[in-house]
Design a protein around this motif. Structure first.
Motif, PDB file in Angstrom:
ATOM      1  N   TRP A  27      -9.207  -7.210   2.932  1.00 34.35           N
ATOM      2  CA  TRP A  27      -8.677  -7.835   1.725  1.00 34.35           C
ATOM      3  C   TRP A  27      -9.663  -7.826   0.565  1.00 34.35           C
ATOM      4  O   TRP A  27      -9.263  -7.969  -0.586  1.00 34.35           O
ATOM      5  N   GLN A 102       3.283 -16.892  -0.020  1.00 38.31           N
ATOM      6  CA  GLN A 102       3.202 -15.432  -0.022  1.00 38.31           C
ATOM      7  C   GLN A 102       4.219 -14.811  -0.978  1.00 38.31           C
ATOM      8  O   GLN A 102       3.876 -13.934  -1.778  1.00 38.31           O
ATOM      9  N   SER A 105       3.431 -15.103  -4.562  1.00 34.44           N
ATOM     10  CA  SER A 105       2.337 -14.205  -4.953  1.00 34.44           C
ATOM     11  C   SER A 105       2.734 -12.734  -4.844  1.00 34.44           C
ATOM     12  O   SER A 105       1.939 -11.847  -5.144  1.00 34.44           O
ATOM     13  N   THR A 107       3.693 -11.083  -1.978  1.00 34.12           N
ATOM     14  CA  THR A 107       3.217 -10.435  -0.758  1.00 34.12           C
ATOM     15  C   THR A 107       4.027 -10.892   0.455  1.00 34.12           C
ATOM     16  O   THR A 107       4.794 -11.851   0.386  1.00 34.12           O
ATOM     17  N   PRO A 111      -2.205 -10.493   2.129  1.00 37.75           N
ATOM     18  CA  PRO A 111      -2.371 -10.051   0.741  1.00 37.75           C
ATOM     19  C   PRO A 111      -2.263  -8.543   0.543  1.00 37.75           C
ATOM     20  O   PRO A 111      -1.990  -8.080  -0.567  1.00 37.75           O
ATOM     21  N   GLU A 112      -2.473  -7.762   1.597  1.00 40.07           N
ATOM     22  CA  GLU A 112      -2.434  -6.305   1.459  1.00 40.07           C
ATOM     23  C   GLU A 112      -1.021  -5.730   1.502  1.00 40.07           C
ATOM     24  O   GLU A 112      -0.820  -4.558   1.184  1.00 40.07           O
ATOM     25  N   HIS A 114       2.457  -5.801  -0.117  1.00 36.41           N
ATOM     26  CA  HIS A 114       3.155  -6.260  -1.310  1.00 36.41           C
ATOM     27  C   HIS A 114       4.669  -6.072  -1.178  1.00 36.41           C
ATOM     28  O   HIS A 114       5.143  -5.122  -0.551  1.00 36.41           O
ATOM     29  N   THR A 273      -7.001 -15.209  -2.912  1.00 38.36           N
ATOM     30  CA  THR A 273      -6.643 -14.253  -1.854  1.00 38.36           C
ATOM     31  C   THR A 273      -6.865 -14.863  -0.485  1.00 38.36           C
ATOM     32  O   THR A 273      -6.074 -14.659   0.446  1.00 38.36           O
TER      33      THR A 273
END
Length: 332
Positions: A27, A102, A105, A107, A111-112, A114, A273
């Motif tokens: 991340w 999530q 944001s 995601t 976080p990786e 999307h 993050t």
């Protein structure tokens, strides 16, 4: 005297636990992964720390049996036990809250990953709504939609990569088998899934140390006097040990509390993050703090004598460590 000793021991564990052990490497760095040779991984430091860890783990169950008879520990155990009836609600509504964070944001799960399609957004919100509804049928529907989303990411990302997030499979499993004859298998599965995920992520730091070193350099991670390479090895061992202890059923409440504090500290380094990525882990750790091992028969209890238990833990740790490292190295 015993209480003071426990407090000091606890503080030392928190201070010496590297904040990097709570960070998910992928991340926070854009550096391409570069695998080092197995000879470099199996350095003298690695071998020595592995043997010392195995010895400490072998002694730990015997020490904890004595420490847990302290009146303060017994009172705390009783107090936390009263909260066990809320564990499944914490998991259900905690998962809904984490998914909300999530989706806001942009995601899914980490976080990786999307949100790129409307149907993914729809599935995320429908999953959240289903989990919020106070019905076990709605909960199962929400868990099923979670599984569909997770499977989609799994197919597009690769099964190897998604092993980092194996604890989501455990969460889905717990939610699906609620109020069935298999319900009692839920939390042991959650312990197992979370512990194995932590072990798996830890190996990444040994196989691809350049990514971790890049994070140390760019985020100003304190190394407590160690050189960055040695610190990376030690941080990975701490993360691996935490995962291993969760799997074998030792120190679950203390570990849950310590790791929760560590993740809070990493938020100061890595910001939002970190919050998005580890919110779900926080929920799981709260459950571990409440539950302890009340439902779980630790594997070491198969052996009756102390020597048998110590030998089992020592050899089992070396075996598990070797297996994880070789499998990760072979398929990474």
């Amino acid at each position: 005297m015993k209480k003071s000793f426990l407090s000091i021991l606890f503080l030392i564990m928190i201070i010496l636990t590297p904040s990097l052990a709570g960070a998910h490497v992928k991340w926070f760095t854009k550096l391409a992964p570069e695998k080092i040779s197995i000879e470099q991984i199996l350095s003298p430091l690695f071998i020595v720390v592995a043997l010392i860890s195995a010895v400490i783990l072998a002694l730990l169950p015997q020490i904890m049996d004595k420490l847990l008879v302290i009146p303060f520990a017994e009172k705390l155990d009783t107090k936390l036990s009263d909260w066990r009836k809320y564990s499944r609600y914490i998991l259900k509504y905690g998962t809904a809250l984490c998914l909300t964070i999530q989706v806001v944001s942009g995601t899914m799960f980490a976080p990786e990953f999307h949100i790129e399609h409307t149907w993914q957004m729809f599935f995320m919100w429908m999953t959240i709504v289903a989990l919020v509804i106070p019905s076990h049928y709605a909960t199962k529907l929400g868990a099923t939609m979670m599984f569909v989303l997770f499977s989609y990411i799994w197919m597009n990302t690769g099964w190897f990569h998604m092993l980092d997030y194996g604890f989501y499979i455990a969460i889905i499993g717990v939610l699906l088998i609620g109020q069935t004859k298999f319900e009692n298998w839920g939390f042991p599965f959650l312990y197992l899934g979370t512990g194995l995920s932590l072990c798996w992520v830890a190996v990444e730091k040994w196989v691809y140390p350049s990514m971790t070193l890049d994070i140390i350099h760019h985020h100003g991670v304190p190394t407590f006097g160690f050189d960055p390479v040695s610190f990376t090895v030690l941080a990975a061992f701490i993360e691996f040990l935490i995962g291993y202890l969760l799997v074998i059923g030792i120190l679950n409440r203390l570990l849950g509390l310590v790791v929760t504090i560590v993740f809070v500290l990493t938020t100061m380094l890595f910001g939002v993050t970190e919050v998005i990525g580890h919110a779900m882990i926080h929920v799981i750790l709260v459950i571990f703090i409440i539950e302890g091992v009340s439902f779980y028969q630790p594997p070491i209890k198969i052996h009756k004598t102390r020597w048998d238990q110590m030998i089992f833990v020592f050899l089992n740790f070396i075996f598990v460590l070797s297996t994880f490292l070789l499998i990760y190295y072979r398929f990474a």
